[in-house]
Motif scaffolding. Structure first.
Motif, short mmCIF file in Angstrom:
data_model
loop_
_atom_site.label_atom_id
_atom_site.label_comp_id
_atom_site.label_asym_id
_atom_site.label_seq_id
_atom_site.Cartn_x
_atom_site.Cartn_y
_atom_site.Cartn_z
N GLY A 54 83.73 2.17 31.23
CA GLY A 54 83.18 3.01 30.18
C GLY A 54 83.24 4.50 30.47
N GLN A 55 82.34 5.22 29.84
CA GLN A 55 82.28 6.67 29.96
C GLN A 55 80.88 7.09 30.38
N ALA A 56 80.78 7.81 31.47
CA ALA A 56 79.48 8.25 31.96
C ALA A 56 78.87 9.27 31.00
N ALA A 57 77.56 9.39 31.05
CA ALA A 57 76.83 10.30 30.15
C ALA A 57 76.83 11.72 30.68
N THR A 58 77.97 12.17 31.18
CA THR A 58 78.09 13.53 31.72
C THR A 58 78.04 14.55 30.59
N GLY A 59 77.35 15.65 30.84
CA GLY A 59 77.29 16.70 29.83
C GLY A 59 76.33 16.44 28.69
N LYS A 60 75.41 15.50 28.90
CA LYS A 60 74.40 15.20 27.87
C LYS A 60 73.03 15.07 28.52
N LEU A 61 72.02 15.48 27.79
CA LEU A 61 70.64 15.21 28.17
C LEU A 61 70.11 14.19 27.18
N GLN A 62 69.76 13.01 27.70
CA GLN A 62 69.22 11.95 26.85
C GLN A 62 67.71 11.90 27.01
N ILE A 63 67.02 11.96 25.89
CA ILE A 63 65.57 12.03 25.89
C ILE A 63 65.01 10.81 25.17
N PHE A 64 64.09 10.11 25.82
CA PHE A 64 63.50 8.90 25.26
C PHE A 64 62.02 9.11 24.96
N ASP A 65 61.62 8.82 23.73
CA ASP A 65 60.22 8.88 23.31
C ASP A 65 59.73 7.46 23.17
N ALA A 66 58.92 7.01 24.12
CA ALA A 66 58.45 5.63 24.12
C ALA A 66 57.50 5.33 22.97
N LEU A 67 56.78 6.34 22.49
CA LEU A 67 55.82 6.11 21.41
C LEU A 67 56.51 5.78 20.09
N THR A 68 57.71 6.31 19.90
CA THR A 68 58.45 6.03 18.66
C THR A 68 59.68 5.16 18.91
N ALA A 69 59.94 4.82 20.18
CA ALA A 69 61.10 4.01 20.57
C ALA A 69 62.41 4.64 20.10
N GLN A 70 62.51 5.96 20.25
CA GLN A 70 63.70 6.68 19.81
C GLN A 70 64.34 7.44 20.96
N TRP A 71 65.69 7.43 20.95
CA TRP A 71 66.47 8.23 21.89
C TRP A 71 67.07 9.42 21.15
N ARG A 72 67.10 10.55 21.81
CA ARG A 72 67.83 11.72 21.32
C ARG A 72 68.83 12.14 22.38
N SER A 73 69.99 12.58 21.95
CA SER A 73 71.01 13.03 22.88
C SER A 73 71.39 14.47 22.57
#
Length: 249
Positions: A214-233
């Motif tokens: 696959g492709q590594a998540a280089t060059g991205k900041l992934q943010i997880f909000d557990a209260l809403t179960a949402q990821w932002r990149s």
């Protein structure tokens, strides 16, 4: 690989993205994990289970009752023991073929740089900014990929920094040096499964990088909000004025 290894890792080998060669790459790999707490616990267990051949685990702390809420590599019987000793025992029970080097100390300076230079990849599972900046600086110097994770309260972050990729930023492109206590669970609290989510994601990125899948998540900041179960990149770019990597070619 022998017959036992082919059977143990068969569910990964059957994935065309990994196959025999990718699994052999994992078996030949050596990974340094900084911190055997909430993030390092699941990361170490999953990397050992996935077949990473050698793990270097570093932590200067002992197991405390308050750790057991989230640090799943330790048990009640381990209270008072060095975290690296407890972690080594858990890893051995899971996969005795995984070679573990426990370092019951806070790595710094030349020793930290040397350990980073001896591995194929670093997982930063620490909870102090001073450690994160030092690890990042040495990873950039010796060209070792870094998978960084953080978790506090109900929020988590994941980022991959690869000094071999000319487009990759580094940790110092993202954060300025700041208060060492700002992100510690002891002062801010953390919900138990959150560290498992982020630690497992760190292990996933490590497996991808080491196996070539696959492709590594280089060059991205992934943010997880557990209260809403949402990821932002969020896309990250190199800072031309970064004190660590701005002169890197």
């Amino acid at each position: 690989m022998n017959d036992q290894q082919l059977l143990r890792y068969s569910r990964q080998i059957m994935l065309p993205e990994i196959d025999i060669q990718g699994q052999q790459n994992l078996l030949n790999s050596r990974v340094l994990i900084i911190g055997m707490g909430g993030l390092g616990s699941p990361a170490a267990l999953y990397l050992a289970a996935a077949g990473v051949g050698s793990l270097v685990i570093s932590d200067f702390d002992d197991v405390d009752l308050s750790n057991l809420q989230r640090q799943i590599i330790h048990g009640q019987q381990d209270i008072g023991r060095a975290k690296v000793d407890s972690a080594w025992e858990s890893i051995r029970e899971l996969n005795a073929d995984c070679h573990v080097l426990p370092l019951p100390e806070k790595l710094s300076g030349d020793e930290l740089k040397q350990q980073i230079a001896l591995v194929d990849l670093v997982l930063d599972c620490s909870d102090r900014f001073s450690t994160r900046f030092a690890v990042n600086r040495y990873c950039m110097e010796v060209q070792t990929p870094l998978v960084s994770g953080a978790a506090i309260q109900f929020g988590g972050q994941l980022a991959v920094f690869d000094p071999k990729d000319p487009e990759s930023p580094c940790y110092s492109c993202l954060y300025e040096e700041t208060d060492d206590e700002a992100m510690r669970c002891a002062e801010n609290g953390v919900v138990a499964p959150l560290v498992g989510v982020i630690g497992a994601m760190q292990a996933m990125e490590a497996v991808k990088i080491l196996s070539g899948a696959g492709q590594a998540a280089t060059g991205k900041l992934q943010i997880f909000d557990a209260l809403t179960a949402q990821w932002r990149s969020m896309k990250l770019s190199r800072d031309p004025g970064c004190p660590v990597c701005s002169k890197r070619k």
